[in-house]
Design an enzyme around this catalytic site. Structure first.
Site, PDB file in Angstrom:
ATOM      1  N   PRO A 116      19.791 -26.517  11.615  1.00 54.57           N
ATOM      2  CA  PRO A 116      18.516 -26.112  11.751  1.00 54.57           C
ATOM      3  C   PRO A 116      18.392 -24.650  12.603  1.00 54.57           C
ATOM      4  CG  PRO A 116      18.559 -28.230  12.083  1.00 54.57           C
ATOM      5  CD  PRO A 116      20.002 -27.931  12.055  1.00 54.57           C
ATOM      6  N   GLU A 117      17.724 -23.612  12.254  1.00 56.31           N
ATOM      7  CA  GLU A 117      17.598 -22.525  13.067  1.00 56.31           C
ATOM      8  C   GLU A 117      16.190 -22.238  13.338  1.00 56.31           C
ATOM      9  OE1 GLU A 117      19.502 -19.135  11.192  1.00 56.31           O
ATOM     10  OE2 GLU A 117      21.059 -20.411  10.224  1.00 56.31           O
TER      11      GLU A 117
END
Ligand SMILES: [Zn+2]
Length: 273
Positions: free
Chosen positions: A2-3
């Site tokens: 996840p960014e």
């Protein structure tokens, strides 16, 4: 992994279900999540806390309690949070923690690879901790001048510099490649070599990639899901990431894959210079 757009999507999903709620019971099922602390002690500390706000800083979720304490969650590679309004989540062998809320709903934390972390901070401890690890927020606090100052004099590649959370907070492998495509800049360029016009393009490219990611509720390649269990749709919008050999949407020439900073890196060598 996840960014910023994935973490922001999780934040938006959790905010309405957590704010104002009191944690009646906390269960931490995996000691890795809170080490070096004792999971039973951390769980006991969380019980009774009422959530005042759910914020995001870089790739961190920041759960602020009315007491002033803060729970800092990092999803790392495969962490995800799931909300169930009826408190009846199905069994999950990868569940690492559960919060039972005072309206009978549950929030469960799942993590296949177990690299995610939950850290509990006393009031006023958090800001220094984050300031040492994170550069400015790209959607709100960054200007092209500030970005230029953070890249100046750096001989590393542009890709490596942007992956460094102290340059800009929240970018990872996917959104760096997408941002550089929008900016028409090669990931192999020395980070300190950009002129003012290129810095402006870079900041716009970063924002465009991140905003599109948020609008599509993130990219689901494997594990990532929203707190409602939905998949993201950003993977359908990729201009370069994972598209080796396909024609570039801008110049029609094939997209190349290389390795930069130890990471798979996709770009269009003909229009990213
Ligand atoms: Zn191209």
């Amino acid at each position: 992994m996840p960014e910023l757009p994935e973490v922001e999507t999780v934040r938006r999903g959790l905010e309405p279900v957590l704010v104002g709620r009191r944690i009646e019971r906390a269960t931490i099922l995996d000691s890795r999540l809170v080490r070096p602390f004792d999971p039973a002690i951390v769980a006991a500390e969380l019980e009774g806390e009422r959530v005042a706000a759910v914020e995001r800083r870089g790739k961190y979720l920041v759960v602020r309690f009315e007491s002033g304490r803060v729970l800092l969650i990092h999803l790392r590679m495969t962490g995800s949070l799931r909300h169930d309004p009826s408190g009846a989540l199905p069994d999950d062998p990868h569940r690492r923690a559960v919060l039972n809320l005072d309206n009978q709903s549950d929030v469960a934390y799942r993590d296949v690879r177990r690299f995610g972390t939950w850290e509990l901070f006393e009031p006023d401890e958090l800001e220094d901790y984050l300031a040492r690890r994170l550069g400015p927020e790209p959607l709100t606090r960054l200007t092209s001048e500030r970005l230029g100052a953070r890249l100046a004099g750096r001989r590393t590649t542009l890709k490596a510099a942007l992956l460094d959370q102290r340059t800009v907070a929240g970018l990872g492998n996917i959104y760096v490649d997408e941002a550089l495509w929008y900016a028409r800049l090669s990931p192999l360029r020395p980070a300190g070599s950009l002129n003012a016009e290129e810095l402006t393009r870079l900041l716009r490219g970063v924002r465009r990639a991140l905003r599109l990611g948020i609008a599509r509720q993130g990219a689901t390649l494997r594990d990532y899901a929203t707190p409602d269990g939905e998949r993201g749709a950003m993977q359908r919008e990729f201009r370069v990431y994972g598209r080796e050999g396909e024609p570039c949407d801008r110049c029609g020439r094939p997209i190349a894959k290389t390795r930069v900073a130890g990471r798979g890196t996709w770009y269009s060598p003909d229009c990213q210079t």
